[in-house]
Structures are given as C-alpha cells and as structure tokens.
Scaffold this motif. Sequence first.
Motif, PDB file in Angstrom:
ATOM      1  N   ASP A   1      98.666 158.635  88.102  1.00  0.00           N
ATOM      2  CA  ASP A   1      99.036 160.015  88.938  1.00  0.00           C
ATOM      3  C   ASP A   1      99.590 160.692  88.048  1.00  0.00           C
ATOM      4  OD1 ASP A   1      99.130 161.348  90.907  1.00  0.00           O
ATOM      5  OD2 ASP A   1     100.807 160.260  92.054  1.00  0.00           O
ATOM      6  N   LEU A   2      99.335 161.951  88.298  1.00  0.00           N
ATOM      7  CA  LEU A   2     100.057 163.249  87.691  1.00  0.00           C
ATOM      8  C   LEU A   2     100.197 164.171  88.408  1.00  0.00           C
ATOM      9  CD1 LEU A   2      97.577 165.679  87.234  1.00  0.00           C
ATOM     10  CD2 LEU A   2      96.538 163.940  85.554  1.00  0.00           C
ATOM     11  N   GLU A   3     101.133 165.090  88.182  1.00  0.00           N
ATOM     12  CA  GLU A   3     101.384 166.248  88.905  1.00  0.00           C
ATOM     13  C   GLU A   3     101.428 167.564  88.230  1.00  0.00           C
ATOM     14  OE1 GLU A   3     105.146 167.253  92.151  1.00  0.00           O
ATOM     15  OE2 GLU A   3     105.496 166.333  90.257  1.00  0.00           O
ATOM     16  N   GLU A   4     100.578 168.558  88.797  1.00  0.00           N
ATOM     17  CA  GLU A   4     100.447 169.783  88.278  1.00  0.00           C
ATOM     18  C   GLU A   4     100.312 170.736  89.278  1.00  0.00           C
ATOM     19  OE1 GLU A   4      97.126 170.073  85.285  1.00  0.00           O
ATOM     20  OE2 GLU A   4      98.095 168.134  83.909  1.00  0.00           O
ATOM     21  N   ALA A   5     100.247 172.402  89.099  1.00  0.00           N
ATOM     22  CA  ALA A   5     100.177 173.161  90.021  1.00  0.00           C
ATOM     23  C   ALA A   5      98.786 173.613  90.298  1.00  0.00           C
ATOM     24  CB  ALA A   5     101.394 174.557  89.370  1.00  0.00           C
ATOM     25  N   ASP A   6      98.725 174.218  91.296  1.00  0.00           N
ATOM     26  CA  ASP A   6      97.708 174.907  91.951  1.00  0.00           C
ATOM     27  C   ASP A   6      97.543 176.298  91.404  1.00  0.00           C
ATOM     28  OD1 ASP A   6      99.099 176.434  93.881  1.00  0.00           O
ATOM     29  OD2 ASP A   6      98.419 175.083  95.509  1.00  0.00           O
ATOM     30  N   PRO A   7      96.758 177.095  91.732  1.00  0.00           N
ATOM     31  CA  PRO A   7      96.620 178.606  91.216  1.00  0.00           C
ATOM     32  C   PRO A   7      97.796 179.387  91.905  1.00  0.00           C
ATOM     33  CG  PRO A   7      94.287 177.867  91.507  1.00  0.00           C
ATOM     34  CD  PRO A   7      95.154 176.793  92.064  1.00  0.00           C
TER      35      PRO A   7
ATOM     36  N   GLY B   1     100.652 178.183  92.220  1.00  0.00           N
ATOM     37  CA  GLY B   1     101.959 177.700  91.722  1.00  0.00           C
ATOM     38  C   GLY B   1     102.717 176.596  92.523  1.00  0.00           C
ATOM     39  N   ASN B   2     102.093 176.139  93.427  1.00  0.00           N
ATOM     40  CA  ASN B   2     102.362 174.993  94.306  1.00  0.00           C
ATOM     41  C   ASN B   2     102.049 173.718  93.542  1.00  0.00           C
ATOM     42  OD1 ASN B   2     103.019 176.681  96.703  1.00  0.00           O
ATOM     43  ND2 ASN B   2     101.152 176.788  97.195  1.00  0.00           N
ATOM     44  N   MET B   3     102.888 172.669  93.646  1.00  0.00           N
ATOM     45  CA  MET B   3     102.887 171.495  92.923  1.00  0.00           C
ATOM     46  C   MET B   3     102.132 170.484  93.569  1.00  0.00           C
ATOM     47  SD  MET B   3     104.043 172.193  89.766  1.00  0.00           S
ATOM     48  CE  MET B   3     104.136 170.496  88.974  1.00  0.00           C
ATOM     49  N   HIS B   4     101.177 169.723  93.139  1.00  0.00           N
ATOM     50  CA  HIS B   4     100.503 168.776  93.757  1.00  0.00           C
ATOM     51  C   HIS B   4     100.324 167.371  92.795  1.00  0.00           C
ATOM     52  CE1 HIS B   4      99.216 171.259  97.059  1.00  0.00           C
ATOM     53  NE2 HIS B   4      99.124 172.288  96.221  1.00  0.00           N
ATOM     54  N   LYS B   5     100.404 166.537  93.650  1.00  0.00           N
ATOM     55  CA  LYS B   5     100.123 165.059  92.745  1.00  0.00           C
ATOM     56  C   LYS B   5      98.852 164.676  93.176  1.00  0.00           C
ATOM     57  CE  LYS B   5     104.531 163.077  92.841  1.00  0.00           C
ATOM     58  NZ  LYS B   5     105.482 162.005  93.218  1.00  0.00           N
ATOM     59  N   LEU B   6      97.881 164.066  92.027  1.00  0.00           N
ATOM     60  CA  LEU B   6      96.630 163.579  92.127  1.00  0.00           C
ATOM     61  C   LEU B   6      96.606 162.547  93.258  1.00  0.00           C
ATOM     62  CD1 LEU B   6      93.905 163.772  90.602  1.00  0.00           C
ATOM     63  CD2 LEU B   6      94.815 161.843  89.023  1.00  0.00           C
ATOM     64  N   SER B   7      97.686 161.862  93.529  1.00  0.00           N
ATOM     65  CA  SER B   7      97.631 160.948  94.674  1.00  0.00           C
ATOM     66  C   SER B   7      97.370 161.431  96.144  1.00  0.00           C
ATOM     67  CB  SER B   7      98.899 160.271  94.596  1.00  0.00           C
ATOM     68  OG  SER B   7     100.040 160.748  94.408  1.00  0.00           O
TER      69      SER B   7
ATOM     70  N   ASP C   1      93.298 175.276  80.268  1.00  0.00           N
ATOM     71  CA  ASP C   1      93.750 176.508  79.999  1.00  0.00           C
ATOM     72  C   ASP C   1      94.952 176.692  79.534  1.00  0.00           C
ATOM     73  OD1 ASP C   1      91.306 178.841  80.633  1.00  0.00           O
ATOM     74  OD2 ASP C   1      91.170 177.170  82.098  1.00  0.00           O
ATOM     75  N   GLN C   2      95.375 177.821  79.157  1.00  0.00           N
ATOM     76  CA  GLN C   2      96.898 178.286  78.600  1.00  0.00           C
ATOM     77  C   GLN C   2      97.211 179.368  79.397  1.00  0.00           C
ATOM     78  OE1 GLN C   2      95.714 178.504  74.441  1.00  0.00           O
ATOM     79  NE2 GLN C   2      97.789 177.750  74.074  1.00  0.00           N
ATOM     80  N   LYS C   3      96.147 180.223  80.014  1.00  0.00           N
ATOM     81  CA  LYS C   3      96.703 181.213  80.947  1.00  0.00           C
ATOM     82  C   LYS C   3      96.230 181.390  82.303  1.00  0.00           C
ATOM     83  CE  LYS C   3      97.408 184.267  76.815  1.00  0.00           C
ATOM     84  NZ  LYS C   3      97.077 185.584  75.936  1.00  0.00           N
ATOM     85  N   LYS C   4      96.947 181.783  83.162  1.00  0.00           N
ATOM     86  CA  LYS C   4      96.545 182.027  84.752  1.00  0.00           C
ATOM     87  C   LYS C   4      95.605 182.655  84.810  1.00  0.00           C
ATOM     88  CE  LYS C   4      98.243 182.431  89.505  1.00  0.00           C
ATOM     89  NZ  LYS C   4      99.250 182.635  90.248  1.00  0.00           N
ATOM     90  N   GLU C   5      95.133 183.822  84.505  1.00  0.00           N
ATOM     91  CA  GLU C   5      94.280 184.792  84.826  1.00  0.00           C
ATOM     92  C   GLU C   5      92.927 184.271  84.196  1.00  0.00           C
ATOM     93  OE1 GLU C   5      93.140 189.448  83.869  1.00  0.00           O
ATOM     94  OE2 GLU C   5      95.011 188.650  82.990  1.00  0.00           O
TER      95      GLU C   5
ATOM     96  N   ILE D   1      89.496 171.763  94.873  1.00  0.00           N
ATOM     97  CA  ILE D   1      90.941 171.591  94.529  1.00  0.00           C
ATOM     98  C   ILE D   1      91.181 171.915  92.899  1.00  0.00           C
ATOM     99  CG2 ILE D   1      92.818 170.459  94.493  1.00  0.00           C
ATOM    100  CD1 ILE D   1      91.432 168.570  96.796  1.00  0.00           C
ATOM    101  N   HIS D   2      92.160 172.954  92.536  1.00  0.00           N
ATOM    102  CA  HIS D   2      92.181 172.993  91.187  1.00  0.00           C
ATOM    103  C   HIS D   2      93.565 172.785  90.762  1.00  0.00           C
ATOM    104  CE1 HIS D   2      88.313 174.387  90.212  1.00  0.00           C
ATOM    105  NE2 HIS D   2      88.257 174.986  91.344  1.00  0.00           N
ATOM    106  N   LEU D   3      93.885 172.189  89.673  1.00  0.00           N
ATOM    107  CA  LEU D   3      95.368 172.152  89.159  1.00  0.00           C
ATOM    108  C   LEU D   3      95.415 172.505  87.759  1.00  0.00           C
ATOM    109  CD1 LEU D   3      95.973 168.324  90.765  1.00  0.00           C
ATOM    110  CD2 LEU D   3      96.839 170.967  91.831  1.00  0.00           C
ATOM    111  N   SER D   4      96.449 172.800  87.305  1.00  0.00           N
ATOM    112  CA  SER D   4      96.652 172.773  85.738  1.00  0.00           C
ATOM    113  C   SER D   4      98.111 173.040  85.605  1.00  0.00           C
ATOM    114  CB  SER D   4      95.828 174.087  85.109  1.00  0.00           C
ATOM    115  OG  SER D   4      96.025 174.225  83.830  1.00  0.00           O
TER     116      SER D   4
END
Length: 373
Positions: free
Chosen positions: A238-244, A246-252, A300-304, A318-321
Amino acid sequence: MKATSILMLTAAATLLLSCSGDGVKYDVTGINVPKDGETVYIMDRLSGNPIDSAVVADGTFRMQGKAAKDAFLSVHLKDAAWLFPMINDGEAVKINFTDSVMTGSALNTKLSECDRQDALEYGAYYKFVQDFLALSDSEQAVREPEFIREYETRIQNYSDFYLKMIEDNKDNLIPLAFMNNLPSLAGVDKFMEIANSGAPFTKHPFVQMMKSKLEEDAAKEKEQEEGKNAIIGKKFLDLEEADPDGNMHKLSEYVGKGQWVLVDFWASWCGPCKAEMPNVVEVYKKYHQAGFEIVGVSFDQKKEPWVKAIKEWDMPWIHLSDLKFWSNAAAGIYGVNAIPDNLLIDPEGTIVARGLRGADLKAKLASVYPDVK
C-alpha cells in the motif's frame, strides 16, 4: 571538439600503464588562444584527470612532458565546453584556436579533421533542437509531430556519421574520439559489436575501459530488474498520496477489490510516457466497462503540469501524486527508477506483471478479458 562525459574505473591507472611502459614525450603548443591568463589543461581521457596545465600569455601556451605511448588525451581551456582530442604518438602538435585546427603527425592532423567534421554535424543538430525549444508552447505543440520526425532522422544521420568515421579509420586510433558517444547514439549492442570486432583500436585501454564499464552497468541493470520483478506473484504494497484536489487516498481503496488494476507510473515531463499514453488510454476505454481500472501515480514535482497533462493526454482515471519527483513514495516501495513503468494487479491484489507496454499490454488484457471485442 565536443566535451563528453568521461567514464572511469578503479583499474584505469593499471590499464594506462599497460599502454606502454615509460611513455613518450608530448609537446603541445597553442596559438591565437582567445583569453590571456586562462588555464589550459591536457586531460588523460582514460583516468579523467589532468596531466599538465599552462597559463595563456600573449595568446599562446606550450606544454611538454611525458605520457604513455598512444595515450588518448585532450586539450582544453578551463571550463570550456569544447576540447581538442589527440593521440600521444611522440610528435609535437600545434593548435590554432582561430580555426580549431590541430596539426602534427599524420594521425593527429587527420584526427583534427575528423573532429571538425563532428563539430559541424553536432552544431547543426544542436541548432535544430535549440530553435524548436525557443518556440512558444503553442508553436511547439503544433510543430511537435514534424519536429519528432526530423529529430529522429537527424539522430540517425548523426549515428551513421559516427559509424562511418569509425569504419573508415578502423586500422588506426582515431575511433577513440568517437567511441565515447557511440552507446548513446547507436546503442550499447552496436558499441559491443565494434569493441569485439578485433580492430586494432579496440585493444586500446580506453575502449577496454568503456567496455568493462558498460558490462558492469548491464550487470547492475539486470540485478535491478530482477529485484523489481521479484514482487511479481506477491500481494501489492500500500501507499498513500493525494489526488489533484489534494485529497489523500490509499492504493488499497482501488486494488484488491475484485477488479483488475493497472498502477501506472508516469510524469508530465516524461517523453516516453507521453508516447506510450495513447496505448494506455486505448486499453482503458476498451476494458473499463468490463471492470478494468487504472491508478496513475505521477512522478511530477509541480501540480500545474501534472494536472495539465491529465487533461491534455485524455487520461480519465484515478490520479495520485506526492509531487516529490524521484523521491515519490512509490520509488521506494516498488523500486521505480525509470518511467514509464507499471504494475498489473489481479482482483485479489496479487501483482501478476510489470512493465507492460504497447502490444504486450494489449495482449495481456485481451487474455484477461477474452469476451471483450
């Protein structure tokens, strides 16, 4: 005269000594040098270290000393992007900085001619790329297909130029000046083919050093790939990152829930990712209604630019970073050290394949969804 990265091995000093015992004299003179007070160096291309230096005075300099016979050397001003390659054959050389002409033995005079041809070939290629990069983003977008076609042609022509230069001089040491860039232009396999051809220059320590370094790199890459593929057949991590937004989501939240999932590692700045994305979009649109899902994990490093690429590349999944570039959490968890990369995970959460691209991705999903036409 183009400066190139210099490969080094711990055994370089030993290889250099094997070039020929006590060495021979070198005598290098420069005229019409543009900057008085600048330092000029003679570099040993095998070790990557300077073996002599001089300060320019009244537009001239002179360096004399000893180096191994047939040592591959180069002469350049401090911090200069250009250099003059030379072979230490015991004969004096003179470099005219006005026209970039080096004269000396027949070998070094010819090497200088070949080097100037290289400068012309590279200069045209470099200007072509810089002219495109100077365009606005909108102009680049319009001309990109044309640019890519021309770029591929120019790269192929430049590679052919290198190969011809090597072939035309396979009975002397001039190819030493062209072997350093050969792996990136013509590929490692072509380099190895030439390095194993038995031509006289291939026995030079510089070529042997490059060959050893490339073999070492290949072994490390194989080990890395084996390590990356060791996760196949195991449950996902599992890993947890934000969607575009800014909401956090887990891969699970998406994996191991009864559907096939492709976890796609990519970035907006990644050219190969952009080239591969139409294939990913195609399989998503074909199989999504059958339950297939994709989770994009961006490096990526920047959101834009990340969000812009999602829209422009038509990626409706679905997109996470975490926007941490190569420090992305996925890099550590899944050993991602190059992109594009991906994981295909079955409905129970088991990783069944990695690095599927193009036809391989399509064939695998066709076997997973045989009833979808």
